[in-house]
Design a protein around this motif. Structure first.
Motif, PDB file in Angstrom:
ATOM      1  N   TYR A 129       0.874  -1.297   0.157  1.00  0.00           N
ATOM      2  CA  TYR A 129      -0.065  -0.073   0.023  1.00  0.00           C
ATOM      3  C   TYR A 129       0.745   1.287  -0.097  1.00  0.00           C
ATOM      4  N   LEU A 130       1.800   1.438   0.818  1.00  0.00           N
ATOM      5  CA  LEU A 130       2.971   2.275   0.854  1.00  0.00           C
ATOM      6  C   LEU A 130       3.629   2.392  -0.076  1.00  0.00           C
ATOM      7  N   GLY A 132       2.773   1.725  -3.237  1.00  0.00           N
ATOM      8  CA  GLY A 132       1.724   2.496  -4.079  1.00  0.00           C
ATOM      9  C   GLY A 132       1.616   3.956  -3.983  1.00  0.00           C
ATOM     10  N   LYS A 133       1.308   4.322  -2.715  1.00  0.00           N
ATOM     11  CA  LYS A 133       1.432   5.846  -2.540  1.00  0.00           C
ATOM     12  C   LYS A 133       2.616   6.239  -3.138  1.00  0.00           C
ATOM     13  N   VAL A 134       3.696   5.868  -2.720  1.00  0.00           N
ATOM     14  CA  VAL A 134       4.851   6.670  -3.093  1.00  0.00           C
ATOM     15  C   VAL A 134       5.135   6.549  -4.504  1.00  0.00           C
ATOM     16  N   ASN A 136       2.812   6.684  -6.791  1.00  0.00           N
ATOM     17  CA  ASN A 136       1.661   7.408  -7.277  1.00  0.00           C
ATOM     18  C   ASN A 136       0.592   6.548  -8.022  1.00  0.00           C
TER      19      ASN A 136
END
Length: 137
Positions: A129-130, A132-134, A136
């Motif tokens: 999840y993280l 994926g955030k990094v 974008n």
């Protein structure tokens, strides 16, 4: 604040994976060739020309030609002329290419599982999840 530590960890993971993949795939396949095979097979229902790979690989047409030449010599792909317009060349994955792609994906999965299994399933989910955030995504 954490960017230096992130860079150090990312570099180590990337280096470890590259060394593992290069060692396990050789001599019949390279990591770059594996990415091309995966890309082509994921779009198997769409005919692809060499020029379709330029953006995906972020490289030049000349580099694509060299890569495809090597892949063709290794019987991973064939280049076929279009029946209606002989100027068009299609890239087609051979049975050997499909087999090598499956082998490469399996090896990569084995490597990643070895790393991810060091943490709980919950933490794996959080990590993905993280990242994926990094990234974008």
């Amino acid at each position: 604040m954490y960017s230096q530590e992130f860079a150090k960890l990312w570099f180590k993971l990337s280096k470890d994976m590259k060394l593992f993949m290069e060692g396990q795939l050789a001599p019949s396949l390279t990591e770059g060739q594996l990415y091309v095979l995966e890309y082509l097979l994921a779009r198997e229902d769409v005919k692809m020309k060499p020029s379709d790979l330029v953006d995906y690989l972020s490289t030049t047409p000349a580099a694509i030609t060299t890569l495809l030449d090597r892949m063709e010599r290794a019987n991973l792909i064939v280049r076929e002329r279009d029946d209606k317009d002989r100027r068009i060349v299609w890239v087609v994955v051979t049975d050997t290419g499909k087999q090598e792609c499956r082998r490469g994906v399996s090896l990569r999965q084995q490597f990643l599982d070895g790393y991810l299994n060091r943490i709980s399933a919950h933490n794996q989910q959080v990590l993905v999840y993280l990242l994926g955030k990094v990234a974008n995504l």
